[in-house]
Scaffold this active site. Structure first.
Site, short mmCIF file in Angstrom:
data_model
loop_
_atom_site.label_atom_id
_atom_site.label_comp_id
_atom_site.label_asym_id
_atom_site.label_seq_id
_atom_site.Cartn_x
_atom_site.Cartn_y
_atom_site.Cartn_z
N HIS A 75 0.82 -1.21 0.00
CA HIS A 75 0.00 0.00 0.00
C HIS A 75 0.85 1.26 0.00
O HIS A 75 1.96 1.29 0.52
CB HIS A 75 -0.99 0.01 1.16
CG HIS A 75 -0.40 -0.07 2.54
ND1 HIS A 75 0.01 1.06 3.24
CD2 HIS A 75 -0.16 -1.13 3.35
CE1 HIS A 75 0.45 0.70 4.43
NE2 HIS A 75 0.38 -0.62 4.53
N ASP A 77 0.01 4.38 1.29
CA ASP A 77 -0.11 5.31 2.41
C ASP A 77 0.70 4.86 3.61
O ASP A 77 1.13 3.71 3.71
CB ASP A 77 -1.57 5.51 2.79
CG ASP A 77 -2.27 4.22 3.20
OD1 ASP A 77 -1.96 3.17 2.60
OD2 ASP A 77 -3.11 4.25 4.12
N ASP A 114 6.40 0.84 6.64
CA ASP A 114 5.07 0.26 6.50
C ASP A 114 4.23 1.27 5.72
O ASP A 114 3.69 2.22 6.27
CB ASP A 114 4.47 0.01 7.88
CG ASP A 114 3.03 -0.50 7.83
OD1 ASP A 114 2.60 -0.95 6.75
OD2 ASP A 114 2.34 -0.42 8.86
N GLU A 144 -4.90 2.11 2.94
CA GLU A 144 -4.92 0.86 3.69
C GLU A 144 -5.02 1.10 5.18
O GLU A 144 -5.72 0.37 5.91
CB GLU A 144 -3.65 0.06 3.38
CG GLU A 144 -3.62 -1.35 3.99
CD GLU A 144 -3.00 -1.41 5.37
OE1 GLU A 144 -3.07 -2.49 6.00
OE2 GLU A 144 -2.43 -0.40 5.83
N GLU A 145 -4.32 2.12 5.65
CA GLU A 145 -4.20 2.32 7.10
C GLU A 145 -5.48 2.78 7.78
O GLU A 145 -5.61 2.65 8.99
CB GLU A 145 -3.07 3.32 7.40
CG GLU A 145 -1.68 2.89 6.93
CD GLU A 145 -1.10 1.76 7.76
OE1 GLU A 145 -1.81 1.25 8.66
OE2 GLU A 145 0.05 1.37 7.52
N ASP A 168 3.72 -6.78 3.01
CA ASP A 168 3.36 -5.90 4.12
C ASP A 168 3.58 -6.54 5.48
O ASP A 168 3.05 -6.08 6.48
CB ASP A 168 1.89 -5.46 3.98
CG ASP A 168 1.54 -4.29 4.87
OD1 ASP A 168 2.46 -3.66 5.41
OD2 ASP A 168 0.33 -4.02 5.05
N HIS A 449 4.28 2.42 13.05
CA HIS A 449 3.26 3.35 13.51
C HIS A 449 3.72 4.14 14.72
O HIS A 449 2.89 4.64 15.49
CB HIS A 449 1.94 2.64 13.84
CG HIS A 449 1.29 1.97 12.68
ND1 HIS A 449 0.03 1.40 12.75
CD2 HIS A 449 1.70 1.77 11.41
CE1 HIS A 449 -0.30 0.88 11.58
NE2 HIS A 449 0.72 1.09 10.74
#
Length: 475
Positions: A75, A77, A114, A144-145, A168, A449
């Site tokens: 992904h 984002d 990520d 995605e997030e 991922d 994150h």
């Protein structure tokens, strides 16, 4: 450049280029245009679909035209968090990437490996003139997030492959063949204000590790909103002027704060000092930097009523957050969890958002209903939604067996085949494309994150090398 001394300079240059482009969820136009321009420069057919996903078509190496088509997927984002005091603007500033030769990280922000590393891995393979492979596709999704909307809108007509390698995952040598599904619960409570009379203090919770609410929920890290509720629960009398905590639904909150009106500051300071000592013992290993402080607050004209303030504090103090149950089918895998992710407040409402994950649909819903009951019992209006399906493991997957055999041959190691508690796009894409057989792998990533996010250099380069060799083996 920061990557000059790294071995696979092409891989890290691509990652550097990606990191220079702002790409928070919902702001993917820049990275989308980069991918389309990159494909054009390399003579690769590419297009953007109706929701902004980018699809690339890479022809087979001469002599490999009869090999099955394989899609490499990730992904576009990233989750954007920054260290307290940082002036980084995620809408325009590039990520400042740093390395010591062993790991790569970002200065004062999340790195975005990520899932920027997935895009870099795919483009490295697509542009390697020495790589040998059958037909390849790139599926690079948006958003995605915060909702999997890119994956949810992939069209079967656009995809030729029926084997999908998702890039991922965050642990080298672990092959994921399943993941948890998710759902969100949001509670809102109307604000009722009264005149402020007394001293305002600011209680802050900081120094927590945070991290991914799926991939790192099992590490039992502290939740800053929960800690704030614990602190407020011990203060005998207060009225809330403001409260906030957390940044993203899929991030374990690492900071939280509340401005409260109190009659006796000394009592508050004593409560916070005692709680600080308790937390240092309880979270010695998971959150050694945990810090509670009492500071001067800004003078306020209006605050919430005392009864409403207590209801809010009691709600977050009693809210479940963290691991709920462990899988009995897959040892060491979390089955069900929730993350009390965000608390926010404006003039009208106080809002609390919970993110729930489970590999068992009924357990996911049951926990959502439990939280709904708790919220409604404290006067919150509740909305349940934003669900996505679990990816049920398929132990008979032909693609998994093929990639596992290649892994043994190429590395001499045995892969660990399991499921992950975090959400992956494979299940959603499998639902969209009949007959798709998926597998998820990736290099070693840590503390995603969060501002401590980093990727292991050697691991990323090994994954790049492995996938190139593996593509020769899948016939």
């Amino acid at each position: 450049m920061w990557y000059d001394n790294l071995e696979n300079k092409r891989l890290w240059k691509i990652f550097s280029d990606i990191s220079a482009i702002p790409r928070e969820s919902g702001n993917e136009e820049g990275i989308r245009q980069y991918l389309l321009a990159w494909a054009k420069d390399h003579g690769i057919k590419a297009f953007s679909d109706s929701v902004g996903n980018v699809i690339m078509k890479v022809p087979a190496t001469k002599g490999y035209e009869d090999y099955p088509s394989i899609a490499l997927q990730g992904h576009m984002d990233m989750v954007c968090v920054k260290r307290e005091g940082s002036n980084h603007d995620f809408t325009k500033d590039p990520i400042e990437v740093m390395t010591d030769g062993e790991k790569v990280w970002a200065k004062d922000t999340s790195l975005g490996a990520d899932n920027g590393i997935a895009i870099a891995l795919a483009l490295d393979i697509f542009s390697d003139e020495n790589a040998v492979h059958g037909p390849l596709e790139g599926i690079f999704t948006v958003n995605e997030e915060v909702g999997l909307t890119g994956a949810e809108n992939v069209e079967a007509k656009d995809i030729d492959s029926r084997r999908l390698l998702n890039l991922d995952s965050e642990e080298e040598g672990i092959f994921y063949i399943g993941c948890a599904g998710g759902i969100e619960v949001t509670g809102e409570k109307r604000c009722y204000w009264e005149k402020a009379e007394g001293e305002t203090v600011l209680i802050k919770v900081s120094g927590l590790c945070g991290g991914h609410s799926g991939g790192e929920i099992h590490k039992e890290r502290a939740n800053s909103i929960k800690i704030l509720g614990r602190a407020l629960n011990r203060i005998p009398s207060f009225r809330i002027a403001s409260i906030k905590g957390g940044t993203r639904r899929n991030v374990i909150p690492s900071t939280a704060e509340a401005e409260i009106l109190v009659s006796d500051r000394a009592v508050v300071e004593s409560v916070i000092q005692n709680l600080q000592k308790e937390l240092e013992v309880e979270y010695k290993y998971s959150d050694p930097g945990i810090t509670l402080t009492v500071e001067d607050g800004e003078e306020k004209d209006m605050v919430l009523t005392e009864s409403l303030s207590r209801k809010i504090a009691d709600t977050i103090f009693t809210s479940p957050t963290g691991v709920r149950s462990w899988s009995m089918a897959l040892k060491g895998v979390v089955e069900t969890s929730d993350n009390m992710a965000i608390i926010s407040m404006d003039r009208k409402n106080v809002s609390i958002i919970y993110s729930i994950r489970s590999s068992v649909e009924t357990s996911k819903l049951n926990l959502a209903y439990e939280i709904q009951t708790l919220l409604e019992g404290n006067g919150f209006k509740v909305k349940i939604g934003g669900g996505y399906p679990a990816w049920a493991p398929n132990p008979d997957s032909k693609f998994t067996k093929e990639v596992s055999q290649a892994y043994r041959k190429i590395t001499g190691k045995e892969p660990v085949i399991t499921a992950i508690h975090a959400g992956l796009e494979c299940g959603t894409i499998n639902d969209r494309i009949p007959g798709m057989d998926s597998l998820s792998i990736g290099p070693n990533l840590f503390d995603v994150h969060s501002v401590n996010e980093h990727v292991e250099v050697a691991s990323a380069e090994r994954i790049a090398s492995f996938v190139k060799e593996m593509l020769k083996e899948i016939k």
